[in-house]
Design a protein around this motif. Structure first.
Motif, PDB file in Angstrom:
ATOM      1  N   ARG A   9       0.837  -1.199   0.000  1.00  0.00           N
ATOM      2  CA  ARG A   9       0.000   0.000   0.000  1.00  0.00           C
ATOM      3  C   ARG A   9       0.866   1.240   0.000  1.00  0.00           C
ATOM      4  N   VAL A  10       0.457   2.219  -0.787  1.00  0.00           N
ATOM      5  CA  VAL A  10       1.033   3.563  -0.763  1.00  0.00           C
ATOM      6  C   VAL A  10      -0.076   4.496  -0.312  1.00  0.00           C
ATOM      7  N   GLY A  11       0.143   5.208   0.771  1.00  0.00           N
ATOM      8  CA  GLY A  11      -0.893   6.051   1.360  1.00  0.00           C
ATOM      9  C   GLY A  11      -1.256   5.532   2.727  1.00  0.00           C
ATOM     10  N   ASN A  12      -2.511   5.698   3.093  1.00  0.00           N
ATOM     11  CA  ASN A  12      -2.949   5.281   4.427  1.00  0.00           C
ATOM     12  C   ASN A  12      -4.432   4.917   4.395  1.00  0.00           C
ATOM     13  N   ASP A  13      -5.043   4.809   5.586  1.00  0.00           N
ATOM     14  CA  ASP A  13      -6.449   4.423   5.656  1.00  0.00           C
ATOM     15  C   ASP A  13      -7.388   5.495   5.109  1.00  0.00           C
ATOM     16  N   ILE A  14      -6.892   6.703   4.885  1.00  0.00           N
ATOM     17  CA  ILE A  14      -7.739   7.771   4.347  1.00  0.00           C
ATOM     18  C   ILE A  14      -7.844   7.653   2.831  1.00  0.00           C
ATOM     19  N   VAL A  15      -6.704   7.620   2.160  1.00  0.00           N
ATOM     20  CA  VAL A  15      -6.655   7.431   0.704  1.00  0.00           C
ATOM     21  C   VAL A  15      -5.419   6.589   0.399  1.00  0.00           C
ATOM     22  N   ALA A  16      -5.569   5.607  -0.476  1.00  0.00           N
ATOM     23  CA  ALA A  16      -4.429   4.748  -0.792  1.00  0.00           C
ATOM     24  C   ALA A  16      -4.498   4.236  -2.229  1.00  0.00           C
ATOM     25  N   LEU A  17      -3.341   3.864  -2.744  1.00  0.00           N
ATOM     26  CA  LEU A  17      -3.228   3.071  -3.956  1.00  0.00           C
ATOM     27  C   LEU A  17      -2.469   1.808  -3.576  1.00  0.00           C
ATOM     28  N   HIS A  18      -2.542   0.790  -4.434  1.00  0.00           N
ATOM     29  CA  HIS A  18      -1.953  -0.494  -4.080  1.00  0.00           C
ATOM     30  C   HIS A  18      -1.133  -1.061  -5.227  1.00  0.00           C
ATOM     31  N   LEU A  19      -0.094  -1.798  -4.855  1.00  0.00           N
ATOM     32  CA  LEU A  19       0.831  -2.384  -5.811  1.00  0.00           C
ATOM     33  C   LEU A  19       0.803  -3.900  -5.688  1.00  0.00           C
ATOM     34  N   ALA A  24       7.258 -10.678 -12.867  1.00  0.00           N
ATOM     35  CA  ALA A  24       7.082 -10.097 -14.194  1.00  0.00           C
ATOM     36  C   ALA A  24       6.876  -8.587 -14.164  1.00  0.00           C
ATOM     37  N   GLY A  25       6.766  -7.999 -12.984  1.00  0.00           N
ATOM     38  CA  GLY A  25       6.544  -6.571 -12.867  1.00  0.00           C
ATOM     39  C   GLY A  25       5.441  -6.257 -11.877  1.00  0.00           C
ATOM     40  N   ILE A  26       4.983  -5.024 -11.924  1.00  0.00           N
ATOM     41  CA  ILE A  26       4.028  -4.505 -10.939  1.00  0.00           C
ATOM     42  C   ILE A  26       2.764  -4.039 -11.639  1.00  0.00           C
ATOM     43  N   THR A  27       1.628  -4.381 -11.060  1.00  0.00           N
ATOM     44  CA  THR A  27       0.349  -3.797 -11.449  1.00  0.00           C
ATOM     45  C   THR A  27      -0.105  -2.871 -10.329  1.00  0.00           C
ATOM     46  N   MET A  28      -0.480  -1.651 -10.690  1.00  0.00           N
ATOM     47  CA  MET A  28      -0.985  -0.692  -9.713  1.00  0.00           C
ATOM     48  C   MET A  28      -2.503  -0.691  -9.743  1.00  0.00           C
ATOM     49  N   ILE A  29      -3.110  -0.740  -8.568  1.00  0.00           N
ATOM     50  CA  ILE A  29      -4.558  -0.632  -8.460  1.00  0.00           C
ATOM     51  C   ILE A  29      -4.885   0.748  -7.904  1.00  0.00           C
ATOM     52  N   ASP A  30      -5.564   1.540  -8.719  1.00  0.00           N
ATOM     53  CA  ASP A  30      -5.875   2.949  -8.428  1.00  0.00           C
ATOM     54  C   ASP A  30      -4.596   3.784  -8.364  1.00  0.00           C
ATOM     55  N   ALA A  31      -4.784   5.100  -8.313  1.00  0.00           N
ATOM     56  CA  ALA A  31      -3.627   5.991  -8.437  1.00  0.00           C
ATOM     57  C   ALA A  31      -3.659   7.125  -7.431  1.00  0.00           C
TER      58      ALA A  31
END
Length: 234
Positions: A9-19, A24-31
């Motif tokens: 997770r990047v961010g916190n419980d208020i707003v976050a995006l996820h990796l 094979a690499g990274i998929t990001m969920i939301d931005a």
């Protein structure tokens, strides 16, 4: 921050995006929000990875607190951004939601507003190009994310199921921490276009073999899909 093996997770419980991290690499969920950019770089560095390892961004819907760094990744690094066809116009800034937030508590609202302001929420850039997806698709990205339509919060709201990490990312189809009240636990998210349809749509999660639910707002929740649906509807 690692939530479960293979999910950060990047961010916190208020707003976050996820990796989703795979060989094979990274998929990001939301931005997230625009100010999450340095947080993303720091998280990638901690993983021993870089921006070039991100193969795609999958948006659970097109609201401004979920698209924050997507256009920067697309424009400057050629990262494709996927969104359900029914939310493509929202992600491009051509339409917007006018849904009510519902009940509020001053402290929770202040915390949400302060965090969003600090992270550049008012500077969110809409997408100029998107890759439109549909319910039932499996995307050609690391982790083979599957798209599950959950209309209600927005017309093109989706869950993203990644079997390899035993996790379903639900965006704002439900929340585990209401940003306007501070209430915790699986529940309907505020600012939902059609609350009745949103609750009805959750039935699409019932057959999933997943034990972790990761929302866009709030901590992850572990348990059966039947339990999370029951609590959200209570």
């Amino acid at each position: 921050m690692q939530l479960v093996p293979g999910v950060r997770r990047v961010g916190n419980d208020i707003v976050a995006l996820h990796l989703i991290e795979t060989p094979a690499g990274i998929t990001m969920i939301d931005a997230g929000l625009p100010g999450h950019w340095p947080d993303l770089l720091a998280e990638l560095a901690a993983m021993g990875r870089g921006i070039d390892d991100i193969r795609g961004v999958v948006l659970t819907h097109g609201d401004s607190d979920h698209i924050g760094i997507a256009e920067r990744l697309r424009r400057d690094h050629g990262v494709p951004v996927y969104v359900h066809t029914a939310d493509a116009a929202r992600a491009r800034g051509e339409t917007t939601s006018h849904a009510s937030g519902g009940s509020m508590r001053f402290g929770a609202v202040l915390g949400f507003a302060a965090y969003a302001l600090r992270k550049g929420g008012v500077r969110a850039r809409h997408l100029t190009e998107v890759v439109e997806v549909h319910d039932g698709e499996t995307l050609p990205l690391p982790g083979a994310p599957q798209i599950i339509g959950l209309p209600g919060h927005s017309p093109g709201s989706v869950a993203v199921f990644v079997p390899s990490v035993d996790t379903v990312f639900v965006g704002d189809a439900l929340t585990t921490r209401n940003v306007l009240t501070g209430a915790v636990g699986p529940q309907p998210a505020p600012f939902t276009d059609d609350p009745v349809e949103a609750l009805r749509s959750l039935e699409a999660l019932s057959a999933l073999e997943a034990h972790h639910v990761v929302p866009g707002h709030g901590p992850p929740w572990s348990g059966s899909m039947a339990d999370v649906i029951r609590q959200a509807r209570a």
